[in-house]
Scaffold this motif. Structure first.
Motif, short mmCIF file in Angstrom:
data_model
loop_
_atom_site.label_atom_id
_atom_site.label_comp_id
_atom_site.label_asym_id
_atom_site.label_seq_id
_atom_site.Cartn_x
_atom_site.Cartn_y
_atom_site.Cartn_z
N ASP A 1 0.82 -1.07 0.17
CA ASP A 1 0.00 -0.03 -0.06
C ASP A 1 0.85 1.18 0.15
OD1 ASP A 1 -2.50 1.13 0.30
OD2 ASP A 1 -2.41 1.95 2.01
N ASN B 1 1.03 1.41 -15.09
CA ASN B 1 0.76 0.06 -15.25
C ASN B 1 1.28 -0.75 -13.93
OD1 ASN B 1 -0.51 -0.27 -17.84
ND2 ASN B 1 1.55 -0.39 -18.75
N MET C 1 -1.09 -0.24 -11.09
CA MET C 1 -2.20 -1.49 -11.17
C MET C 1 -1.66 -2.92 -10.96
SD MET C 1 -4.39 -0.39 -14.80
CE MET C 1 -3.23 -1.40 -15.97
N TYR C 2 -0.54 -3.00 -11.30
CA TYR C 2 0.09 -4.30 -10.88
C TYR C 2 0.32 -4.36 -9.52
CZ TYR C 2 3.90 -7.91 -10.17
OH TYR C 2 4.58 -8.71 -9.86
N LYS D 1 -1.48 -2.66 -7.22
CA LYS D 1 -3.03 -2.90 -6.71
C LYS D 1 -3.55 -4.21 -6.76
CE LYS D 1 -4.54 1.86 -7.06
NZ LYS D 1 -5.49 2.72 -7.36
N ALA D 2 -3.10 -4.99 -7.95
CA ALA D 2 -3.60 -6.51 -8.14
C ALA D 2 -2.80 -7.10 -6.87
CB ALA D 2 -3.51 -6.74 -9.39
N ILE D 3 -1.75 -7.09 -6.77
CA ILE D 3 -1.02 -7.71 -5.76
C ILE D 3 -1.42 -7.48 -4.22
CG2 ILE D 3 1.17 -8.05 -4.49
CD1 ILE D 3 2.55 -7.67 -7.36
N CYS D 4 -1.66 -6.23 -4.20
CA CYS D 4 -2.22 -6.01 -2.67
C CYS D 4 -3.58 -6.36 -2.66
CB CYS D 4 -2.04 -4.25 -2.59
SG CYS D 4 -2.70 -3.67 -1.09
N ASP D 5 -4.50 -6.38 -3.70
CA ASP D 5 -5.87 -6.83 -3.62
C ASP D 5 -5.59 -8.33 -3.21
OD1 ASP D 5 -6.71 -4.38 -3.83
OD2 ASP D 5 -7.38 -4.68 -5.98
N PHE D 6 -4.92 -9.12 -3.93
CA PHE D 6 -4.69 -10.62 -3.56
C PHE D 6 -4.32 -10.85 -2.20
CE2 PHE D 6 -2.09 -14.24 -3.27
CZ PHE D 6 -3.04 -15.29 -3.61
N GLU E 1 -7.01 -10.13 0.38
CA GLU E 1 -8.09 -11.24 0.20
C GLU E 1 -7.57 -12.44 0.98
OE1 GLU E 1 -10.24 -14.31 -3.20
OE2 GLU E 1 -9.60 -12.07 -3.82
#
Length: 131
Positions: free
Chosen positions: A56, A88, A91-92, A94-99, A102
């Motif tokens: 983050d 990019n 976004m990359y 953020k995708a790792i952080c969202d995973f 979760e």
């Protein structure tokens, strides 16, 4: 055969051939193993939470640099098109952080279920010890 070896080891460790003593030791070991698992799982939750916080912070820094390109130019040499690279990268990450978020939520649910399971085992051991 493995069960027999474990039973003999329990009898030897209990120092008694009494079924009650052997079962008490076996149940006590199960509780200790569950406590160890719970501690391990809690440590992983802390690790994942730290990683999410770190990711983050990276995202916030990248977004700041994207909004204020002059700040980024002070640190690195930016060329035309690097704004796309920054977008990019954001976004990359953020995708790792969202995973990670979760995964942390799922691990915390598993931790709660494991704690409830440990409580049930401890209650059973307490009832068995009271006999």
């Amino acid at each position: 055969m493995d069960g027999l070896v474990r039973l003999l080891e329990l009898v030897y460790s209990a120092g008694s051939v009494s079924v009650t003593d052997v079962m008490r030791l076996g149940f006590d070991r199960e509780v200790q193993e569950e406590r160890g698992w719970l501690s391990f799982l809690h440590g992983w939750c802390v690790h994942v939470a730290d990683r999410v916080a770190y990711l983050d912070a990276i995202i916030q820094e990248l977004e700041f640099c994207r909004r204020h390109m002059f700040v980024g130019q002070l640190v690195v040499e930016l060329r035309s098109g690097d704004a796309v690279v920054l977008a990019n990268s954001i976004m990359y990450f953020k995708a790792i952080c969202d995973f990670g978020v979760e995964k942390l939520a799922n691990m915390q649910l598993f931790l709660q279920a494991s704690a409830a399971h440990l409580d049930r085992r401890m209650q059973f051991l307490a009832r068995f010890n009271a006999m």
